[in-house]
Motif scaffolding. Structure first.
Motif, PDB file in Angstrom:
ATOM      1  N   ALA A   1      -3.023  -0.716  -8.184  1.00 49.18           N
ATOM      2  CA  ALA A   1      -2.752   0.408  -7.293  1.00 49.18           C
ATOM      3  C   ALA A   1      -3.949   1.351  -7.209  1.00 49.18           C
ATOM      4  O   ALA A   1      -4.318   1.811  -6.127  1.00 49.18           O
ATOM      5  CB  ALA A   1      -1.519   1.166  -7.774  1.00 49.18           C
TER       6      ALA A   1
ATOM      7  N   SER B   1      -4.470   4.322  -4.585  1.00 47.49           N
ATOM      8  CA  SER B   1      -3.211   5.018  -4.829  1.00 47.49           C
ATOM      9  C   SER B   1      -3.283   5.855  -6.100  1.00 47.49           C
ATOM     10  O   SER B   1      -3.964   5.491  -7.058  1.00 47.49           O
ATOM     11  CB  SER B   1      -2.059   4.013  -4.985  1.00 47.49           C
ATOM     12  OG  SER B   1      -1.963   3.147  -3.887  1.00 47.49           O
TER      13      SER B   1
ATOM     14  N   GLN C   1       0.832  -1.203   0.000  1.00 44.36           N
ATOM     15  CA  GLN C   1       0.000   0.000   0.000  1.00 44.36           C
ATOM     16  C   GLN C   1       0.868   1.254   0.000  1.00 44.36           C
ATOM     17  O   GLN C   1       1.892   1.318   0.670  1.00 44.36           O
ATOM     18  CB  GLN C   1      -0.911   0.008   1.229  1.00 44.36           C
ATOM     19  CG  GLN C   1      -1.843   1.205   1.308  1.00 44.36           C
ATOM     20  CD  GLN C   1      -2.880   1.189   0.203  1.00 44.36           C
ATOM     21  OE1 GLN C   1      -3.500   0.164  -0.049  1.00 44.36           O
ATOM     22  NE2 GLN C   1      -3.061   2.321  -0.448  1.00 44.36           N
ATOM     23  N   ALA C   2       0.459   2.270  -0.776  1.00 45.69           N
ATOM     24  CA  ALA C   2       1.160   3.549  -0.804  1.00 45.69           C
ATOM     25  C   ALA C   2       0.210   4.622  -1.314  1.00 45.69           C
ATOM     26  O   ALA C   2      -0.750   4.326  -2.026  1.00 45.69           O
ATOM     27  CB  ALA C   2       2.398   3.473  -1.691  1.00 45.69           C
ATOM     28  N   ASP C   3       0.484   5.865  -0.954  1.00 44.58           N
ATOM     29  CA  ASP C   3      -0.322   6.970  -1.467  1.00 44.58           C
ATOM     30  C   ASP C   3      -0.063   7.201  -2.952  1.00 44.58           C
ATOM     31  O   ASP C   3      -0.974   7.515  -3.710  1.00 44.58           O
ATOM     32  CB  ASP C   3      -0.010   8.261  -0.694  1.00 44.58           C
ATOM     33  CG  ASP C   3      -0.388   8.172   0.769  1.00 44.58           C
ATOM     34  OD1 ASP C   3      -1.494   7.682   1.057  1.00 44.58           O
ATOM     35  OD2 ASP C   3       0.420   8.583   1.627  1.00 44.58           O
TER      36      ASP C   3
ATOM     37  N   VAL D   1       2.157   5.531  -6.351  1.00 47.31           N
ATOM     38  CA  VAL D   1       2.984   4.499  -6.973  1.00 47.31           C
ATOM     39  C   VAL D   1       3.627   5.112  -8.210  1.00 47.31           C
ATOM     40  O   VAL D   1       2.945   5.725  -9.041  1.00 47.31           O
ATOM     41  CB  VAL D   1       2.147   3.269  -7.366  1.00 47.31           C
ATOM     42  CG1 VAL D   1       3.014   2.244  -8.101  1.00 47.31           C
ATOM     43  CG2 VAL D   1       1.519   2.638  -6.123  1.00 47.31           C
TER      44      VAL D   1
END
Length: 229
Positions: A144, A149, A118-120, A122
């Motif tokens: 994503a 994301s 998980q990431a804000d 990519v």
């Protein structure tokens, strides 16, 4: 090929480089442009009080991930399927740039049994060298987006995987996703002839202007696509 990495105890650690896979050992034009674009994005998010965790696919030299750290990202995860690329990225981040919030992880983008962390945001720069990687990046981009994301993709001219990337996005139901050209610069220095033959637009004796294709996707594009249907 063998490369030397200076260890924390002034020991020199010899790292073996897979000569058949030299892509991530040199800098490519889109990395420079994506790094600058990401720095602007991070400043906007910071001014808005929005958190920014970054996941980079195919980090290679690590420039984009390191730029994200320097630019104030809360957390950065640089991934690649080559362990050596990750070791050099980690070393450069910590010892050359004073970044202590960058982590690395092995991740083969084409192995869909491994989910994306998980990431804000990519990001991916110049990894669509082949049709296979273009399709894989499209699938990862949709994965994503479904996780909420944002996705930023940069691509230099002439990459074989870009048409496959766009087609796969469309086949996966993402409509209206387009690249916008931003003026970047070519890179200098030697390149393995396996990946950069005569006539390559990516390199020159001195840096010259080069259009770099940037795609910036927001998760809302999935909602817009559904509404259109």
């Amino acid at each position: 090929m063998a490369l030397l990495l200076e260890g924390e105890q002034d020991e020199r650690l010899e790292q073996k480089l897979n000569a058949a896979d030299p892509y991530g050992t040199v800098l490519w034009p889109a990395a420079l442009t994506v790094a600058n674009y990401l720095l602007t994005t991070l400043k906007i998010r910071r001014d808005e009080g929005t958190s920014s965790s970054i996941l980079e696919l195919g980090t290679g030299t690590g420039l984009v991930s390191i730029a994200a750290c320097v630019g104030g990202a809360d957390k950065v995860l640089a991934t690649d399927y080559e362990d050596l690329a990750l070791k050099f990225t980690s070393y450069a981040a910590k010892h050359l740039n004073g970044c202590h919030n960058l982590e690395t992880a092995l991740l083969d983008m084409t192995d869909f049994t491994s989910p994306l962390p998980q990431a804000d945001i990519v990001v991916a720069a110049d990894i669509m060298y082949e049709v296979q990687t273009g399709r894989a990046l499209a699938r990862r981009a949709v994965e994503a987006l479904r996780q909420g994301s944002c996705v930023i993709v940069g691509d230099s001219p002439g990459r074989a995987g870009r048409p496959a990337f766009l087609k796969e996005l469309k086949d996966l139901g993402v409509e209206g996703a387009t690249f916008v050209d931003i003026i970047g610069r070519t890179c200098t220095g030697p390149r393995n002839e396996l990946i950069c033959g005569k006539g390559s637009l990516s390199i020159s004796e001195t840096p010259i202007e080069l259009p770099i294709a940037i795609m910036d996707l927001d998760p809302s594009i999935l909602i817009k696509t559904v509404l259109k249907k």
